[in-house]
Design a protein around this motif. Sequence first.
Motif, PDB file in Angstrom:
ATOM      1  N   PRO A  69      -3.703   6.015  -3.897  1.00 13.34           N
ATOM      2  CA  PRO A  69      -3.813   5.752  -5.335  1.00 13.34           C
ATOM      3  C   PRO A  69      -4.503   4.416  -5.599  1.00 13.34           C
ATOM      4  O   PRO A  69      -4.685   3.605  -4.678  1.00 13.34           O
ATOM      5  CB  PRO A  69      -2.345   5.720  -5.788  1.00 13.34           C
ATOM      6  CG  PRO A  69      -1.601   5.251  -4.576  1.00 13.34           C
ATOM      7  CD  PRO A  69      -2.333   5.823  -3.394  1.00 13.34           C
ATOM      8  N   PRO A  70      -4.886   4.149  -6.840  1.00 11.16           N
ATOM      9  CA  PRO A  70      -5.500   2.854  -7.152  1.00 11.16           C
ATOM     10  C   PRO A  70      -4.525   1.712  -6.867  1.00 11.16           C
ATOM     11  O   PRO A  70      -3.345   1.795  -7.236  1.00 11.16           O
ATOM     12  CB  PRO A  70      -5.805   2.953  -8.659  1.00 11.16           C
ATOM     13  CG  PRO A  70      -5.804   4.417  -8.960  1.00 11.16           C
ATOM     14  CD  PRO A  70      -4.832   5.037  -8.017  1.00 11.16           C
ATOM     15  N   PRO A  71      -4.972   0.659  -6.191  1.00 10.48           N
ATOM     16  CA  PRO A  71      -4.083  -0.484  -5.937  1.00 10.48           C
ATOM     17  C   PRO A  71      -3.751  -1.217  -7.231  1.00 10.48           C
ATOM     18  O   PRO A  71      -4.529  -1.195  -8.193  1.00 10.48           O
ATOM     19  CB  PRO A  71      -4.901  -1.346  -4.982  1.00 10.48           C
ATOM     20  CG  PRO A  71      -6.321  -0.970  -5.232  1.00 10.48           C
ATOM     21  CD  PRO A  71      -6.315   0.468  -5.618  1.00 10.48           C
ATOM     22  N   ARG A  72      -2.604  -1.886  -7.235  1.00 10.17           N
ATOM     23  CA  ARG A  72      -2.139  -2.536  -8.460  1.00 10.17           C
ATOM     24  C   ARG A  72      -2.557  -3.998  -8.562  1.00 10.17           C
ATOM     25  O   ARG A  72      -3.007  -4.455  -9.602  1.00 10.17           O
ATOM     26  CB  ARG A  72      -0.618  -2.443  -8.536  1.00 10.17           C
ATOM     27  CG  ARG A  72      -0.096  -1.013  -8.644  1.00 10.17           C
ATOM     28  CD  ARG A  72       1.416  -0.989  -8.746  1.00 10.17           C
ATOM     29  NE  ARG A  72       1.941   0.367  -8.834  1.00 10.17           N
ATOM     30  CZ  ARG A  72       3.229   0.658  -8.916  1.00 10.17           C
ATOM     31  NH1 ARG A  72       4.142  -0.318  -8.928  1.00 10.17           N
ATOM     32  NH2 ARG A  72       3.614   1.916  -8.991  1.00 10.17           N
ATOM     33  N   PHE A  73      -2.390  -4.733  -7.479  1.00  5.78           N
ATOM     34  CA  PHE A  73      -2.562  -6.184  -7.585  1.00  5.78           C
ATOM     35  C   PHE A  73      -3.639  -6.733  -6.653  1.00  5.78           C
ATOM     36  O   PHE A  73      -3.685  -7.928  -6.399  1.00  5.78           O
ATOM     37  CB  PHE A  73      -1.224  -6.882  -7.283  1.00  5.78           C
ATOM     38  CG  PHE A  73      -0.113  -6.416  -8.188  1.00  5.78           C
ATOM     39  CD1 PHE A  73      -0.098  -6.756  -9.529  1.00  5.78           C
ATOM     40  CD2 PHE A  73       0.905  -5.622  -7.705  1.00  5.78           C
ATOM     41  CE1 PHE A  73       0.916  -6.328 -10.374  1.00  5.78           C
ATOM     42  CE2 PHE A  73       1.928  -5.186  -8.530  1.00  5.78           C
ATOM     43  CZ  PHE A  73       1.938  -5.540  -9.872  1.00  5.78           C
ATOM     44  N   TYR A  74      -4.511  -5.887  -6.145  1.00  2.00           N
ATOM     45  CA  TYR A  74      -5.599  -6.364  -5.298  1.00  2.00           C
ATOM     46  C   TYR A  74      -6.757  -5.385  -5.436  1.00  2.00           C
ATOM     47  O   TYR A  74      -6.583  -4.229  -5.815  1.00  2.00           O
ATOM     48  CB  TYR A  74      -5.160  -6.489  -3.840  1.00  2.00           C
ATOM     49  CG  TYR A  74      -4.530  -5.249  -3.277  1.00  2.00           C
ATOM     50  CD1 TYR A  74      -5.295  -4.257  -2.667  1.00  2.00           C
ATOM     51  CD2 TYR A  74      -3.150  -5.036  -3.367  1.00  2.00           C
ATOM     52  CE1 TYR A  74      -4.711  -3.112  -2.165  1.00  2.00           C
ATOM     53  CE2 TYR A  74      -2.572  -3.885  -2.865  1.00  2.00           C
ATOM     54  CZ  TYR A  74      -3.356  -2.930  -2.261  1.00  2.00           C
ATOM     55  OH  TYR A  74      -2.776  -1.788  -1.764  1.00  2.00           O
ATOM     56  N   PRO A  75      -7.989  -5.829  -5.146  1.00  2.00           N
ATOM     57  CA  PRO A  75      -9.156  -4.961  -5.332  1.00  2.00           C
ATOM     58  C   PRO A  75      -9.171  -3.817  -4.325  1.00  2.00           C
ATOM     59  O   PRO A  75      -8.717  -3.949  -3.194  1.00  2.00           O
ATOM     60  CB  PRO A  75     -10.340  -5.910  -5.113  1.00  2.00           C
ATOM     61  CG  PRO A  75      -9.795  -7.009  -4.266  1.00  2.00           C
ATOM     62  CD  PRO A  75      -8.371  -7.187  -4.679  1.00  2.00           C
ATOM     63  N   GLY A  76      -9.710  -2.696  -4.752  1.00  2.00           N
ATOM     64  CA  GLY A  76      -9.807  -1.539  -3.876  1.00  2.00           C
ATOM     65  C   GLY A  76      -9.991  -0.276  -4.688  1.00  2.00           C
ATOM     66  O   GLY A  76      -9.678  -0.233  -5.879  1.00  2.00           O
ATOM     67  N   ASP A  77     -10.493   0.760  -4.050  1.00  2.00           N
ATOM     68  CA  ASP A  77     -10.764   2.032  -4.723  1.00  2.00           C
ATOM     69  C   ASP A  77      -9.736   3.082  -4.321  1.00  2.00           C
ATOM     70  O   ASP A  77      -9.259   3.090  -3.183  1.00  2.00           O
ATOM     71  CB  ASP A  77     -12.163   2.530  -4.338  1.00  2.00           C
ATOM     72  CG  ASP A  77     -13.264   1.727  -5.008  1.00  2.00           C
ATOM     73  OD1 ASP A  77     -12.938   0.765  -5.739  1.00  2.00           O
ATOM     74  OD2 ASP A  77     -14.447   2.047  -4.795  1.00  2.00           O
ATOM     75  N   PRO A  78      -9.412   3.983  -5.251  1.00  2.00           N
ATOM     76  CA  PRO A  78      -8.592   5.150  -4.863  1.00  2.00           C
ATOM     77  C   PRO A  78      -9.452   6.107  -4.046  1.00  2.00           C
ATOM     78  O   PRO A  78     -10.674   6.164  -4.211  1.00  2.00           O
ATOM     79  CB  PRO A  78      -8.191   5.758  -6.208  1.00  2.00           C
ATOM     80  CG  PRO A  78      -9.306   5.361  -7.135  1.00  2.00           C
ATOM     81  CD  PRO A  78      -9.763   3.999  -6.683  1.00  2.00           C
ATOM     82  N   ALA A  79      -8.809   6.865  -3.170  1.00  2.00           N
ATOM     83  CA  ALA A  79      -9.596   7.726  -2.280  1.00  2.00           C
ATOM     84  C   ALA A  79      -8.740   8.839  -1.702  1.00  2.00           C
ATOM     85  O   ALA A  79      -7.506   8.768  -1.697  1.00  2.00           O
ATOM     86  CB  ALA A  79     -10.199   6.890  -1.146  1.00  2.00           C
TER      87      ALA A  79
ATOM     88  N   VAL B 291       0.855  -1.182   0.000  1.00  2.00           N
ATOM     89  CA  VAL B 291       0.000   0.000   0.000  1.00  2.00           C
ATOM     90  C   VAL B 291       0.894   1.236   0.000  1.00  2.00           C
ATOM     91  O   VAL B 291       1.821   1.329   0.808  1.00  2.00           O
ATOM     92  CB  VAL B 291      -0.930   0.023   1.233  1.00  2.00           C
ATOM     93  CG1 VAL B 291      -1.739   1.317   1.254  1.00  2.00           C
ATOM     94  CG2 VAL B 291      -1.867  -1.167   1.217  1.00  2.00           C
ATOM     95  N   GLU B 292       0.610   2.154  -0.904  1.00  2.00           N
ATOM     96  CA  GLU B 292       1.350   3.412  -0.966  1.00  2.00           C
ATOM     97  C   GLU B 292       0.402   4.574  -0.697  1.00  2.00           C
ATOM     98  O   GLU B 292      -0.774   4.536  -1.063  1.00  2.00           O
ATOM     99  CB  GLU B 292       2.012   3.577  -2.336  1.00  2.00           C
ATOM    100  CG  GLU B 292       3.057   2.517  -2.635  1.00  2.00           C
ATOM    101  CD  GLU B 292       3.813   2.808  -3.922  1.00  2.00           C
ATOM    102  OE1 GLU B 292       3.712   3.959  -4.410  1.00  2.00           O
ATOM    103  OE2 GLU B 292       4.490   1.901  -4.425  1.00  2.00           O
ATOM    104  N   GLU B 293       0.941   5.608  -0.056  1.00  2.00           N
ATOM    105  CA  GLU B 293       0.144   6.780   0.280  1.00  2.00           C
ATOM    106  C   GLU B 293       0.996   8.045   0.190  1.00  2.00           C
ATOM    107  O   GLU B 293       2.216   7.992   0.287  1.00  2.00           O
ATOM    108  CB  GLU B 293      -0.385   6.704   1.719  1.00  2.00           C
ATOM    109  CG  GLU B 293      -1.448   5.680   1.969  1.00  2.00           C
ATOM    110  CD  GLU B 293      -1.908   5.714   3.425  1.00  2.00           C
ATOM    111  OE1 GLU B 293      -2.866   4.993   3.730  1.00  2.00           O
ATOM    112  OE2 GLU B 293      -1.313   6.464   4.237  1.00  2.00           O
TER     113      GLU B 293
END
Length: 248
Positions: A114-124, A98-100
Amino acid sequence: MVKIAFNSALAQKALGKEVPVAEKDPELASASEGSDGSTGRCLLTLLGIAFILSGLIVGGACLYRYFTPKRMYHGAMQFSDVSTGVAMENEPYYLPRVEEEVEISDNMAVISVPPPRFYPGDPAYILHDFHKKLTAYLDLTLRTCFVIPLNTSVVLPPQDLLDLFMQLMSGSYRSYLVQEDLVVTERIEDLKPLGSHIRRLCSGKDTYRMQRRTDLPGGGIQKRSVEECFTIHHFENKFVTETRICKA
């Protein structure tokens, strides 16, 4: 010979003439009035200069605050999901990351996920208002805001959060995953009570209030199959949080 001297004033009085009273010198009078006027003008000038200088100082501080590039701190964490029961030594070589980027002030922290690369999730964008004790999630996919009371047991205070990101900027960090389940409860029509920071973030967007599922009556037991849910991975502590937000 005897010299007899007469007082001219007495003589004139005796002759019925009045002696004129000595008049004030007009040049001295005008000089005194001019001195008083110049002193007043100097005081007014000094007050005006002081007022202008104070305005310049306040205006310069505002310009510096709003036009100076803000310092952004970047950090990343690798994490393992302890809920799977996999031991640390048996974990795969590659761990999710996870990067922030975060902007931190005395009473606020704004986190860009930011949008995750290799797992589901939303940017926020996640905004923690430490003065109002509120947290707002702006889901960039849905363009929707979700607000909940600040969880001080999870979110570090501003100075501790800054220290954490200073450590993360010097190298990678390996941690674990904590899950939280949030449920949308009602729509928020008036953003003013949420404070100026959240109002700016959520202005023009649908905004909803949330509760933790465990705080709902009956422990939040619902038919999850009819819920619309999405997740945001982020960190404001020494672990990664998987926030699951569900709308009934």
